[in-house]
Structures are given as structure tokens and as C-alpha cells.
Design an enzyme around this catalytic site. Structure first.
Site, short mmCIF file in Angstrom:
data_model
loop_
_atom_site.label_atom_id
_atom_site.label_comp_id
_atom_site.label_asym_id
_atom_site.label_seq_id
_atom_site.Cartn_x
_atom_site.Cartn_y
_atom_site.Cartn_z
N ARG A 6 -14.16 3.38 9.13
CA ARG A 6 -13.43 4.48 9.79
C ARG A 6 -14.33 5.61 10.27
O ARG A 6 -13.92 6.43 11.06
CB ARG A 6 -12.35 5.02 8.85
CG ARG A 6 -11.16 4.10 8.76
CD ARG A 6 -10.13 4.63 7.81
NE ARG A 6 -10.51 4.41 6.42
CZ ARG A 6 -9.77 4.78 5.38
NH1 ARG A 6 -8.64 5.42 5.59
NH2 ARG A 6 -10.17 4.53 4.15
N SER B 158 -4.27 14.33 0.70
CA SER B 158 -5.06 13.10 0.73
C SER B 158 -5.84 13.02 -0.57
O SER B 158 -6.23 14.04 -1.12
CB SER B 158 -6.03 13.12 1.91
OG SER B 158 -7.00 12.10 1.78
N ASP C 167 -15.16 -0.52 4.80
CA ASP C 167 -14.49 0.51 5.59
C ASP C 167 -15.33 0.81 6.82
O ASP C 167 -16.55 0.92 6.71
CB ASP C 167 -14.40 1.77 4.69
CG ASP C 167 -13.41 2.80 5.15
OD1 ASP C 167 -13.37 3.06 6.35
OD2 ASP C 167 -12.68 3.34 4.29
N ARG D 94 -8.42 0.29 8.06
CA ARG D 94 -9.72 0.98 7.87
C ARG D 94 -10.65 0.70 9.05
O ARG D 94 -11.86 0.49 8.88
CB ARG D 94 -10.39 0.59 6.55
CG ARG D 94 -9.50 0.87 5.37
CD ARG D 94 -10.25 0.98 4.06
NE ARG D 94 -9.27 1.24 3.03
CZ ARG D 94 -8.89 0.36 2.09
NH1 ARG D 94 -9.47 -0.80 2.01
NH2 ARG D 94 -7.97 0.68 1.23
N CYS E 71 0.84 -1.20 0.00
CA CYS E 71 0.00 0.00 0.00
C CYS E 71 0.88 1.25 0.00
O CYS E 71 2.10 1.17 0.04
CB CYS E 71 -0.94 -0.01 1.21
SG CYS E 71 -0.06 -0.13 2.76
N CYS F 45 0.75 3.78 2.26
CA CYS F 45 0.59 4.53 3.52
C CYS F 45 1.85 5.29 3.93
O CYS F 45 1.81 6.51 4.09
CB CYS F 45 0.12 3.60 4.62
SG CYS F 45 -1.53 2.93 4.24
N1 LIG Z 1 -9.29 -3.72 5.48
C1 LIG Z 1 -8.34 -3.31 4.65
N2 LIG Z 1 -7.63 -2.23 5.01
C2 LIG Z 1 -6.67 -1.80 4.18
C3 LIG Z 1 -6.37 -2.46 2.95
N3 LIG Z 1 -5.37 -1.76 2.37
C4 LIG Z 1 -5.07 -0.72 3.20
N4 LIG Z 1 -5.84 -0.74 4.30
C5 LIG Z 1 -5.94 0.22 5.43
O1 LIG Z 1 -6.48 1.40 4.87
C6 LIG Z 1 -6.11 2.55 5.64
C7 LIG Z 1 -5.55 3.59 4.68
O2 LIG Z 1 -6.58 3.92 3.82
P1 LIG Z 1 -6.44 4.01 2.28
O3 LIG Z 1 -7.73 3.52 1.68
O4 LIG Z 1 -5.15 3.39 1.79
O5 LIG Z 1 -6.31 5.55 1.99
P2 LIG Z 1 -7.18 6.70 2.60
O6 LIG Z 1 -6.71 6.95 3.99
O7 LIG Z 1 -8.64 6.40 2.46
O8 LIG Z 1 -6.85 7.90 1.61
P3 LIG Z 1 -5.54 8.77 1.43
O9 LIG Z 1 -5.65 9.90 2.43
O10 LIG Z 1 -5.61 9.24 0.03
O11 LIG Z 1 -4.33 7.91 1.73
C8 LIG Z 1 -5.11 2.08 6.67
O12 LIG Z 1 -5.82 1.96 7.90
C9 LIG Z 1 -4.68 0.70 6.12
O13 LIG Z 1 -4.29 -0.13 7.19
C10 LIG Z 1 -7.15 -3.61 2.59
O14 LIG Z 1 -6.98 -4.26 1.53
N5 LIG Z 1 -8.13 -3.98 3.48
ZN LIG Z 2 -1.23 0.74 4.27
#
Ligand SMILES: Nc1nc2c(ncn2[C@@H]2O[C@H](COP(=O)(O)OP(=O)(O)OP(=O)(O)O)[C@@H](O)[C@H]2O)c(=O)[nH]1
Ligand SMILES: [Zn+2]
Length: 415
Positions: free
Chosen positions: A328, A350, A326, A288, A255, A257
Site C-alpha cells: 500500500r 485506525s 503489503d 493491500r 475481515c 473492514c
Molecule cells: N492481500 C491480502 N489483503 C487482505 C487480507 N485481509 C484483508 N486484506 C486487505 O487489507 C486491507 C485492509 O487492511 P487491514 O490490514 O485489514 O487493516 P489496516 O488498513 O492496515 O488497518 P486499520 O486502519 O486498523 O483497519 C484491505 O485492502 C483488504 O482488502 C489478506 O489476507 N491478504
Molecule cells: Zn477486508
């Protein structure tokens, strides 16, 4: 208080047991607002459901049960007051603007000194300190000439001066319910039942409206003058980041992050050096807010599915395991920005439409959105990136259609 003996019988908190000070959430005058009292040393003084320190409350319970910690221990708060002044801001006195943290949490001992003098045991839910941080990516930015050391905010060896704050969750249940368009009763019932009945007071104590949930909190890092973040005419860069232990700490390449976090810090430093300020908010919402076990199960499912890991099925694989994509609840996230008095973000680092929309809906203006630079996306994270852009995440570039998404592939499990 020193001669107080520990109680040996079990004290149920299901019914009122004294005349605790009430909390008038959103009252601008702290003497009327009243402190959040979650003490276990004097149950009659409690005016909340739950106890301090979020998920760490369970370790505290274990320490008491194991005889390591006296159950009547009171925190000695000498010299612990905030290392930088934050607020009060007008948002603090709007009961609907901040519902998931206590705006007075950092200055509780000072703001509620009258209750302190009466011997009521309460403690800060926010701590503000100062630090120097140093990340390899930021040292690389100096070497590449993208950042220039100024000897103060950023030194030649890459040390960056910050103010940082740790924030424990404090939920005002009527405000949380309103934010999600549900009744307070429905919220209380859901929380009670879906935690296996962990907090009976959610049902038995309608007189208590504040809940300290046993969940992770957040940490914020501020760059530049913390006082200028509330001045809408001073440029402000912000990244709101949800925890991803695998990438943030261990550099896992599935990812974006950590690279996006580092880029956000770089933007904050640059903006602060140009006379503005920057804020990074780091929220403990691993995977998430589905948790890391779920996330790793999803990774296996993604990589083992027929045809391999693909952007076309990226979100579906999480939904198969967790039932949702998600959890969150970005609607609560802007509270911390309001606590800082932010009303305008000049550069929002973001691509998330959910984060953007939640912030704007809460009354904060966003002028510019900053996507992750293409060269920072690891090869295996292309699956995530293309899936997110196709799902509506902000981008200045092209968005893959359904057919193109099937062509974006990730690594297998055994490679
Ligand atoms: N459940 C799950 N969580 C994920 C996965 N890939 C990344 N994450 C989690 O997603 C979160 C990050 O969210 P992202 O969707 O990558 O990005 P965002 O925060 O929505 O958006 P940005 O601000 O643009 O980075 C973190 O908590 C990661 O641990 C996945 O395949 N499944
Ligand atoms: Zn990540």
C-alpha cells in the site's frame, strides 16, 4: 478547436513536440505553477506522462478505438466547479509535502484561466460535490442511542450530509522518488520496466516530471464544516480506509473492514455534531494494493493449509502468494490530508502502525488512536485481528503470544 480534424497518423510522444507550459511543482502562484496538461487532442501541449482518469484511461482508449468517442472530444466543464471550497493551504506550496495528487486539481479551470483562454485543453483531476449518505449501521447507532439526530447533519431517518471529493492520482516523480529515498532515475526505470514498457516517456522524456499513473484514486467524505478540518484547535476525527470490496460492499465476515469503516463514520458524525469535523478517506488499494485476485488466492491458501486458517500464519500466507505482505505504500497516503490542510488529528480511527507512522512522519500530529470496538469484530475475522495486534497494530487490550496465536482459528472453506 471545433474544426480541428482528428489526426490519422500515430503521434509518438517520446520526444518533445512543441513548447508546452512547464509545471513548477509546489509554486504557490498558480500562474507560475501551471496546469497539468494531459490532453490527447493537442500533443504539443502535453506536459505530463500518461493521461487522465487513472485506470479508466484504458476504457477511454477502448471507447475511441471502438468509434464510440471522438478522439478530439473536449470536456464541457460548465457548472462542474467545486461545491465546497478547499484551500489553498500552506501545504500546497511545499513541493515535498504533496507529491501524489495535484493540489490545484479541483480548481484547475479557475486557477489556470489564462491557459484556458489560450485554448489549452486541460481538465480537473479532483471533483468536489455534496451528498447525503445513509448506512444501516448508522441507523442502528441512532436506534441504540449512540447517535442523536439533529435534523441537519444527521436526520431522524439516518441521512448524513457530507462534502465528498474524488481524487485522481498525479505523481510528481522527483517528490515520489525522494519520499522513498531512491533516485528519480531508479523510480522511472522501475515504473517503465515493471509495467512492461507501457510508458516509454519515463525513459525518453526526462524533461517531463509529472506522471498520471493508471491506478485507482481515492474518495474522501467530510462531515461538518470542511473549513474547520485545517484548524488544529477544532476536534477532528479521521479514518483512512483501504478498499476491501468483499467486506465494504458485500459484508464478507473474514475481515473487519466494513464494521471499522462504519465505526469511523459514526466517530466522524459524533465529532462533527459536537462542533468539530470528520474525514473518511477511501483509497482504491484493494487487498493491500495486491488486488482482489491475490487476496482470494490467499484466502484459499489460508483456509486449506494444514491445521486450517490460523492467526499464527496470517501474514505469511499473503507473502507466499504475493512475495510481500503489503504494497500500500502508506507513505503517499498523508498527501490527501495535507491537501485538506490538516495539521492535527484528535481521534484517529485506525489500529495500523503503518498509517499512524506515515501520518506523523509527514508532520501531522495524532492525539488519540481509536481501535475497533471488540463487539464489531466478526467471528471469522478474529484470525486477522489477533495477527495484526501481534504484528504491532495498536490495541488497548492484550496481545497474543506465539503459542496463543496458533489457537486463534478461522472457518474452513466448506463450512
Ligand atoms: N492481500 C491480502 N489483503 C487482505 C487480507 N485481509 C484483508 N486484506 C486487505 O487489507 C486491507 C485492509 O487492511 P487491514 O490490514 O485489514 O487493516 P489496516 O488498513 O492496515 O488497518 P486499520 O486502519 O486498523 O483497519 C484491505 O485492502 C483488504 O482488502 C489478506 O489476507 N491478504
Ligand atoms: Zn477486508
Amino acid at each position: 478547436m471545433a474544426d480541428k480534424k482528428p489526426v490519422n497518423h500515430i503521434r509518438l510522444t517520446s520526444h518533445p513536440d512543441g513548447d508546452a507550459v512547464s509545471i513548477r511543482w509546489g509554486d504557490p502562484d498558480p500562474t507560475r505553477r501551471g496546469p497539468v496538461v494531459a490532453t490527447l487532442t493537442e500533443p504539443a501541449h502535453r506536459n505530463v506522462i500518461g493521461t487522465h482518469a487513472g485506470s479508466y484511461a484504458v476504457y477511454r482508449a477502448l471507447a475511441v478505438a471502438a468509434g464510440m468517442l471522438p478522439q478530439d472530444h473536449r470536456a464541457d466543464l460548465k457548472d462542474t466547479s467545486p461545491a465546497a471550497r478547499i484551500g489553498p493551504h500552506p501545504s500546497w506550496s511545499n513541493p515535498d509535502r504533496i507529491v501524489s495528487l495535484d493540489p490545484w486539481g479541483a480548481v484547475a479551470p479557475q486557477a489556470f484561466s489564462a491557459q484556458s483562454e489560450q485554448g489549452i485543453d486541460f481538465r480537473p483531476t479532483i471533483a468536489v460535490t455534496r451528498a447525503h449518505i445513509n448506512l444501516p449501521e448508522l441507523r442502528d447507532a441512532v436506534v441504540a442511542g449512540r447517535l442523536k439526530p439533529d435534523g441537519d447533519l444527521l436526520t431522524a431517518n439516518g441521512d448524513i450530509k457530507v462534502v465528498k471529493a474524488a481524487v485522481d492520482p498525479v505523481w510528481h516523480l522527483p517528490g515520489i522518488a525522494k519520499r522513498f529515498g531512491m533516485t528519480e532515475n531508479a523510480l522511472r526505470r522501475g515504473l517503465f520496466e515493471q509495467t512492461g514498457g507501457m510508458f516509454p516517456e519515463l525513459i525518453t522524456r526526462p524533461d517531463l516530471h509529472v506522471f498520471l499513473p493508471p491506478i485507482g484514486g481515492l474518495t474522501l467524505y467530510a462531515f461538518g464544516d470542511i473549513n474547520s478540518v485545517s484548524n488544529k484547535d477544532i476536534p477532528l476525527a479521521v479514518r483512512v480506509h483501504d478498499e476491501c470490496n468483499g467486506s465494504d460492499v458485500f459484508g464478507s465476515d473474514i475481515c473487519t473492514c466494513r464494521p471499522y469503516l462504519a465505526h469511523g463514520i459514526e466517530e466522524c458524525v459524533r465529532t462533527a455534531q459536537a462542533g468539530g469535523a470528520g474525514v473518511i478517506v477511501y483509497l482504491r488499494k484493494e487487498g493491500r494494493a495486491l488486488g482482489e485476485v491475490t487476496k482470494f488466492l490467499v484466502y484459499n491458501a489460508r483456509k486449506r493449509q494444514e491445521g486450517g486458517d490460523s492467526a499464527a500464519t496470517y501474514f505469511q500466507r499473503t507473502e507466499c502468494v504475493a512475495g510481500v505482505q503489503d504494497m500500500r505504500f502508506q507513505e503517499l497516503m498523508p498527501d490527501v490530508l495535507h491537501w485538506l490542510g490538516i495539521t492535527r488529528i484528535h481521534r484517529f480511527v485506525s489500529m495500523s502502525d503503518m498509517k499512524h507512522d506515515a501520518i506523523v512522519r509527514s508532520g501531522i500530529e495524532i492525539l488519540e488512536r481509536v481501535p475497533i470496538p471488540e463487539e464489531l469484530v466478526p467471528a471469522d475475522a478474529k484470525v486477522e485481528m489477533e495477527a495484526k495486534k501481534a504484528a504491532g497494530y495498536f490495541t488497548k487490550g492484550p496481545v497474543a503470544d506465539a503459542a496463543a496465536l496458533t489457537q486463534v482459528k478461522g472457518r474452513g472453506l466448506d463450512v
